[in-house]
Design an enzyme around this catalytic site. Structure first.
Site, mmCIF file in Angstrom:
data_model
loop_
_atom_site.group_PDB
_atom_site.id
_atom_site.type_symbol
_atom_site.label_atom_id
_atom_site.label_comp_id
_atom_site.label_asym_id
_atom_site.label_seq_id
_atom_site.Cartn_x
_atom_site.Cartn_y
_atom_site.Cartn_z
ATOM 1 N N LYS A 13 9.143 30.662 -55.976
ATOM 2 C CA LYS A 13 8.846 30.387 -54.561
ATOM 3 C C LYS A 13 9.972 29.569 -53.917
ATOM 4 O O LYS A 13 10.416 29.859 -52.819
ATOM 5 C CB LYS A 13 7.507 29.631 -54.413
ATOM 6 C CG LYS A 13 6.315 30.362 -55.007
ATOM 7 C CD LYS A 13 5.004 29.672 -54.702
ATOM 8 C CE LYS A 13 4.794 28.325 -55.379
ATOM 9 N NZ LYS A 13 4.681 28.396 -56.865
ATOM 10 N N ARG A 88 -3.216 25.292 -51.791
ATOM 11 C CA ARG A 88 -3.441 25.510 -53.219
ATOM 12 C C ARG A 88 -4.913 25.638 -53.562
ATOM 13 O O ARG A 88 -5.250 25.804 -54.726
ATOM 14 C CB ARG A 88 -2.841 24.342 -53.997
ATOM 15 C CG ARG A 88 -1.560 24.757 -54.752
ATOM 16 C CD ARG A 88 -1.067 23.567 -55.452
ATOM 17 N NE ARG A 88 -0.205 23.727 -56.555
ATOM 18 C CZ ARG A 88 1.114 23.651 -56.497
ATOM 19 N NH1 ARG A 88 1.731 23.589 -55.345
ATOM 20 N NH2 ARG A 88 1.818 23.677 -57.603
ATOM 21 N N ARG A 127 13.699 25.650 -66.845
ATOM 22 C CA ARG A 127 14.213 25.291 -65.512
ATOM 23 C C ARG A 127 14.984 23.970 -65.516
ATOM 24 O O ARG A 127 14.561 22.981 -66.081
ATOM 25 C CB ARG A 127 13.037 25.193 -64.541
ATOM 26 C CG ARG A 127 13.418 24.717 -63.169
ATOM 27 C CD ARG A 127 12.394 25.081 -62.129
ATOM 28 N NE ARG A 127 11.055 24.562 -62.363
ATOM 29 C CZ ARG A 127 10.016 24.904 -61.594
ATOM 30 N NH1 ARG A 127 10.155 25.753 -60.603
ATOM 31 N NH2 ARG A 127 8.828 24.384 -61.848
ATOM 32 N N ARG A 159 12.367 18.681 -64.546
ATOM 33 C CA ARG A 159 11.203 18.019 -63.969
ATOM 34 C C ARG A 159 10.319 17.505 -65.100
ATOM 35 O O ARG A 159 10.179 18.166 -66.128
ATOM 36 C CB ARG A 159 10.400 19.019 -63.126
ATOM 37 C CG ARG A 159 10.978 19.211 -61.761
ATOM 38 C CD ARG A 159 10.339 20.367 -61.037
ATOM 39 N NE ARG A 159 8.880 20.405 -61.097
ATOM 40 C CZ ARG A 159 8.145 21.228 -60.355
ATOM 41 N NH1 ARG A 159 8.726 22.064 -59.511
ATOM 42 N NH2 ARG A 159 6.835 21.227 -60.450
ATOM 43 N N ARG A 170 -0.855 23.721 -65.575
ATOM 44 C CA ARG A 170 -0.586 24.071 -64.166
ATOM 45 C C ARG A 170 -0.973 25.523 -63.898
ATOM 46 O O ARG A 170 -1.476 25.848 -62.835
ATOM 47 C CB ARG A 170 0.899 23.834 -63.840
ATOM 48 C CG ARG A 170 1.209 22.354 -63.625
ATOM 49 C CD ARG A 170 2.681 22.040 -63.795
ATOM 50 N NE ARG A 170 3.523 22.694 -62.843
ATOM 51 C CZ ARG A 170 4.837 22.895 -63.024
ATOM 52 N NH1 ARG A 170 5.417 22.472 -64.133
ATOM 53 N NH2 ARG A 170 5.546 23.478 -62.108
#
Ligand code: AMP
Length: 216
Positions: A13, A88, A127, A159, A170
């Site tokens: 996203k 969300r 990531r 992160r 998540r």
């Protein structure tokens, strides 16, 4: 136009939003980025939410809706927002409808990126982000030329919520609370689906076609 970019964590996203921002002169509103900023600045809010964000659960709707209103109320962003990571859950979707109506705006399109859990796990755990320029890399799909260094010479960081355990949590939160939001927008006939497992450029080219039609 206001856009929602929708999909599981790690769907791309943020990456796609950064392309859309440039071409269509919009602003990306990532609730995750806003929350991480608060956590990094160690504000009262940041200290309150850091354990929630690092567990993979959702921060309260009250906090999120306040953060969103601060932006939507600003004339500079009127009809120029990409909502990334918001709404969300259904309560947030209903709040967004009301909030946009209050400021004479609406959602023009919801882009849904579809990606399987297997790919998501690699996208999230691999990531790496440059904290200076925001460039993102992935140790499996798009490794930096020099280990852990951005093309501009800055160190890359991960992160704190990008590890397998929190990634799975998540994803579960996404399936339980966030996926139902798509029905809300399907009823309004706003959803366009894109295969989020394609190459970044192919995904963007499809999104670009959808948005160009709206821009007329
Ligand atoms: P993201 O950067 O979108 O992956 O978000 C990272 C984390 O921030 C999520 O796992 C949640 O803990 C929190 N978060 C981000 N956006 C929202 C939202 N709209 N509502 C509740 N929590 C959120």
């Amino acid at each position: 136009m206001n856009i929602i970019i929708f999909g599981p964590p790690g769907a791309g996203k943020g990456t796609q939003s950064s392309y859309i921002v440039k071409k269509f002169n919009l602003f990306q509103l990532s609730t995750g980025d806003l929350l991480r900023e608060e956590i990094n600045k160690k504000t009262d809010l940041g200290n309150k939410i850091s354990s929630i964000v690092n567990s993979g659960a959702l921060v309260s709707d009250e906090i999120i809706n306040k953060l969103i209103e601060n932006v939507v109320a600003n004339d500079k962003y009127k009809n120029r927002l990409i909502f990334d990571g918001y709404p969300r859950n259904i309560t947030q979707a209903e709040n967004l409808t009301k909030l946009l109506a209050k400021y004479n705006q609406k959602i023009s399109i919801v882009i849904r990126l579809k990606v399987s859990l297997d790919i998501i796990k690699k996208r999230i755990t691999g990531r790496m982000v440059c904290s200076v320029c925001g460039n993102t890399y992935n140790e499996f799909f798009n490794p930096p030329k020099v280990d852990a260094i951005c093309c501009k010479g800055n160190n890359l960081t991960k992160r704190t919520d990008d590890n397998v355990e929190v990634a799975v949590k998540r994803y579960e939160t996404y399936e339980k609370s966030t996926e139902p939001v798509i029905n809300f927008y399907e009823k309004l006939k706003l959803v366009k689906e894109v295969n989020g497992e394609d190459k970044i450029e192919s995904i963007y080219s499809k999104i670009d076609q959808f948005l160009s039609v709206i821009e007329g």
